[in-house]
Scaffold this active site. Structure first.
Site, PDB file in Angstrom:
ATOM      1  N   ARG A   1       0.831  -1.223   0.000  1.00  0.00           N
ATOM      2  CA  ARG A   1       0.000   0.000   0.000  1.00  0.00           C
ATOM      3  C   ARG A   1       0.862   1.270   0.000  1.00  0.00           C
ATOM      4  O   ARG A   1       0.511   2.267   0.612  1.00  0.00           O
ATOM      5  CB  ARG A   1      -0.951   0.026   1.214  1.00  0.00           C
ATOM      6  CG  ARG A   1      -1.969  -1.099   1.252  1.00  0.00           C
ATOM      7  CD  ARG A   1      -2.971  -0.951   0.103  1.00  0.00           C
ATOM      8  NE  ARG A   1      -4.128  -1.772   0.317  1.00  0.00           N
ATOM      9  CZ  ARG A   1      -4.235  -3.059  -0.077  1.00  0.00           C
ATOM     10  NH1 ARG A   1      -3.228  -3.640  -0.704  1.00  0.00           N
ATOM     11  NH2 ARG A   1      -5.339  -3.740   0.140  1.00  0.00           N
TER      12      ARG A   1
ATOM     13  N   SER B   1     -10.930  -0.869   3.070  1.00  0.00           N
ATOM     14  CA  SER B   1     -10.156  -0.991   4.314  1.00  0.00           C
ATOM     15  C   SER B   1      -9.847   0.407   4.830  1.00  0.00           C
ATOM     16  O   SER B   1      -9.234   1.202   4.126  1.00  0.00           O
ATOM     17  CB  SER B   1      -8.818  -1.683   4.050  1.00  0.00           C
ATOM     18  OG  SER B   1      -9.011  -2.946   3.504  1.00  0.00           O
TER      19      SER B   1
ATOM     20  N   GLU C   1      -5.440   3.658   6.400  1.00  0.00           N
ATOM     21  CA  GLU C   1      -5.090   3.465   4.994  1.00  0.00           C
ATOM     22  C   GLU C   1      -5.681   4.601   4.156  1.00  0.00           C
ATOM     23  O   GLU C   1      -5.117   4.997   3.140  1.00  0.00           O
ATOM     24  CB  GLU C   1      -5.636   2.117   4.513  1.00  0.00           C
ATOM     25  CG  GLU C   1      -5.052   1.698   3.187  1.00  0.00           C
ATOM     26  CD  GLU C   1      -5.917   0.707   2.443  1.00  0.00           C
ATOM     27  OE1 GLU C   1      -6.855   1.143   1.755  1.00  0.00           O
ATOM     28  OE2 GLU C   1      -5.637  -0.489   2.542  1.00  0.00           O
TER      29      GLU C   1
HETATM   30  N1  EPU Z   1     -10.615 -10.921  10.276  1.00  0.00           N
HETATM   31  C1  EPU Z   1     -11.355 -11.019  11.437  1.00  0.00           C
HETATM   32  N2  EPU Z   1     -12.439 -10.195  11.584  1.00  0.00           N
HETATM   33  C2  EPU Z   1     -12.799  -9.291  10.654  1.00  0.00           C
HETATM   34  C3  EPU Z   1     -12.031  -9.184   9.467  1.00  0.00           C
HETATM   35  C4  EPU Z   1     -10.940 -10.006   9.309  1.00  0.00           C
HETATM   36  O1  EPU Z   1     -11.076 -11.831  12.298  1.00  0.00           O
HETATM   37  O2  EPU Z   1     -13.784  -8.586  10.874  1.00  0.00           O
HETATM   38  C5  EPU Z   1      -9.481 -11.840  10.072  1.00  0.00           C
HETATM   39  C6  EPU Z   1      -9.823 -12.910   9.058  1.00  0.00           C
HETATM   40  O3  EPU Z   1     -10.386 -14.024   9.645  1.00  0.00           O
HETATM   41  C7  EPU Z   1      -8.495 -13.247   8.448  1.00  0.00           C
HETATM   42  C8  EPU Z   1      -7.739 -11.950   8.528  1.00  0.00           C
HETATM   43  O4  EPU Z   1      -8.412 -11.130   9.469  1.00  0.00           O
HETATM   44  O5  EPU Z   1      -7.813 -14.195   9.218  1.00  0.00           O
HETATM   45  C9  EPU Z   1      -7.588 -11.249   7.186  1.00  0.00           C
HETATM   46  O6  EPU Z   1      -8.856 -10.934   6.665  1.00  0.00           O
HETATM   47  P1  EPU Z   1      -9.153 -10.843   5.069  1.00  0.00           P
HETATM   48  O7  EPU Z   1      -8.626 -12.033   4.408  1.00  0.00           O
HETATM   49  O8  EPU Z   1     -10.592 -10.506   4.932  1.00  0.00           O
HETATM   50  O9  EPU Z   1      -8.256  -9.665   4.528  1.00  0.00           O
HETATM   51  P2  EPU Z   1      -7.861  -8.271   5.178  1.00  0.00           P
HETATM   52  O10 EPU Z   1      -6.476  -8.375   5.692  1.00  0.00           O
HETATM   53  O11 EPU Z   1      -8.891  -7.875   6.159  1.00  0.00           O
HETATM   54  C10 EPU Z   1      -6.845  -7.282   2.963  1.00  0.00           C
HETATM   55  C11 EPU Z   1      -6.906  -5.973   2.222  1.00  0.00           C
HETATM   56  C12 EPU Z   1      -8.212  -5.859   1.436  1.00  0.00           C
HETATM   57  C13 EPU Z   1      -8.264  -7.000   0.450  1.00  0.00           C
HETATM   58  C14 EPU Z   1      -8.191  -8.315   1.272  1.00  0.00           C
HETATM   59  C15 EPU Z   1      -8.145  -9.528   0.379  1.00  0.00           C
HETATM   60  C16 EPU Z   1      -5.596  -4.425   3.556  1.00  0.00           C
HETATM   61  C17 EPU Z   1      -5.606  -3.277   4.482  1.00  0.00           C
HETATM   62  N3  EPU Z   1      -6.783  -4.873   3.173  1.00  0.00           N
HETATM   63  O12 EPU Z   1      -7.905  -7.280   3.919  1.00  0.00           O
HETATM   64  O13 EPU Z   1      -8.175  -4.631   0.691  1.00  0.00           O
HETATM   65  O14 EPU Z   1      -9.465  -6.966  -0.301  1.00  0.00           O
HETATM   66  O15 EPU Z   1      -6.984  -8.342   2.063  1.00  0.00           O
HETATM   67  O16 EPU Z   1      -6.908  -9.623  -0.249  1.00  0.00           O
HETATM   68  O17 EPU Z   1      -4.522  -4.908   3.196  1.00  0.00           O
HETATM   69  C18 EPU Z   1      -8.955  -2.373   0.516  1.00  0.00           C
HETATM   70  O18 EPU Z   1      -7.767  -2.061   0.486  1.00  0.00           O
HETATM   71  O19 EPU Z   1      -9.870  -1.521   0.467  1.00  0.00           O
HETATM   72  C19 EPU Z   1      -9.288  -3.778   0.708  1.00  0.00           C
HETATM   73  C20 EPU Z   1     -10.536  -4.163   0.886  1.00  0.00           C
END
Ligand code: EPU
Length: 338
Positions: free
Chosen positions: A164, A238, A334
């Protein structure tokens, strides 16, 4: 160039925050940008350049000139049997380009389906999702230096992409307008389904043969199940970055919270999901006045209608303070706050 006074920005930011810009205009071509830079009166205003308005929180009226990048164009710049390089205008809508590229039979953008925003904004924070980042398909970009009006080409190395991050977020902040992006797409396979939820979704959908379309459909299904549609519920994707913390801190937190997920980052550091921290801290689904934390993804703050940018900012401050207190980890936003 048409310049409007006191333009509401509600339709120009996906949070749907209703603030005004003192002055507002659009750029429809590279020439518009160059003309702008040569116009000392226009160039003297405080300015804010908008793509899709999908990564920002507007907390007050903008006392200056807001410019919408509306430069369109999709052009093949080179092609052989295996690859095609495509140059895309900075004002194009990212997801529309993803769907178009898949229709052409090209692979490479599918994992990044449905990311909100414009093409010109994509390099600024090296957008990414489901195991792919813009930098993986990046060839070069063209940007106009707002001070000199000069059109400059940046290659992969010069953009200094990180998680990012890019050079346009720090060293060159507000100095360049990205007018086009050239990406490399492939004509044969080469898919990335390593991200757990994609393979699970493909299996659920009964996909036998991998294709960009099948992956894109899977990503769209996953995103729609977790992320709110900004046309229905204001949000900016995010809101926080996933923090990258020293291994020692990770081990400390993990000792007390054994369920904490983590991914290796650079040597000696781990990346932990902000969504998990916020969720476990009890914020998921919490509503504070007209805004709140999304019920299905704690990383996303939402505007239930009529919230001010200040209210959303205050909510994010409370979350940051609580996460520090509970885990000793400092969350970073972010989204860009104005
Ligand atoms: N999790 C929770 N509770 C929640 C959300 C997430 O426990 O409410 C846990 C999930 O279980 C998982 C981990 O957090 O173990 C990661 O969650 P997820 O795979 O949904 O991805 P993320 O890290 O929350 C990132 C990006 C997203 C992108 C997704 C998929 C960032 C800041 N965000 O989210 O990007 O779509 O991975 O690759 O890196 C964006 O930038 O607007 C965005 C949506």
């Amino acid at each position: 160039m048409i310049i409007k006074n006191n333009q509401s920005l509600k339709a120009y930011n996906t949070f749907g925050i209703d603030v005004n810009a003192k002055l507002f205009m659009s750029w429809n071509s590279v020439q518009d940008v160059v003309d702008f830079t040569a116009n000392s009166e226009l160039n003297s205003h405080n300015r804010l350049i908008l793509g899709g308005g999908s990564n920002m929180l507007l907390t007050k009226d903008f006392d200056g000139l807001v410019i919408k990048n509306s430069i369109l164009g999709r052009e093949i710049v080179s092609e052989d049997e295996t690859e095609v390089h495509v140059k895309i205008g900075g004002g194009e809508v990212w997801h529309e380009v993803v769907i178009w590229s898949i229709d052409q039979g090209w692979n490479g953008m599918e994992n990044m389906s449905l990311i909100p925003g414009c093409v010109g904004a994509a390099p600024i924070q090296n957008i990414g999702a489901y195991g792919k980042e813009l930098k993986d398909i990046f060839v070069s970009l063209e940007a106009v230096n707002v001070e000199t009006g000069e059109l400059q080409v940046f290659d992969l190395e010069e953009c200094a992409f990180g998680y990012r991050e890019s050079i346009f977020k720090n060293v060159y902040k507000d100095q360049f307008v990205i007018v086009s992006l050239t990406i490399r797409l492939t004509k044969k396979g080469c898919f990335n389904t390593s991200y757990g939820s994609i393979s699970a979704e493909l299996e659920k959908a009964g996909v036998k043969e991998l294709s960009a379309k099948a992956i894109s459909d899977a990503v769209i299904t996953i995103r729609q199940s977790k992320l709110p549609d900004p046309n229905k519920l204001g949000n900016s994707g995010s809101f926080f970055k996933n923090p990258i913390i020293p291994e020692a801190l990770y081990e400390e937190v993990q000792f007390e919270h054994p369920g904490l997920p983590a991914y290796p980052a650079q040597e000696g550091f781990m990346k932990v999901p902000a969504g998990w921290l916020i969720d476990q801290a009890g914020w998921k689904g919490k509503r504070v006045g007209k805004c709140g934390v999304h019920t299905k993804q704690a990383l996303v703050l939402v505007n239930y209608g009529g919230a001010t940018g200040q209210e959303i900012f205050q909510l994010s401050e409370r979350i940051i303070a609580d996460v520090i207190q509970k885990y000793g980890i400092e969350l970073e936003r972010e989204v860009n706050v104005f």
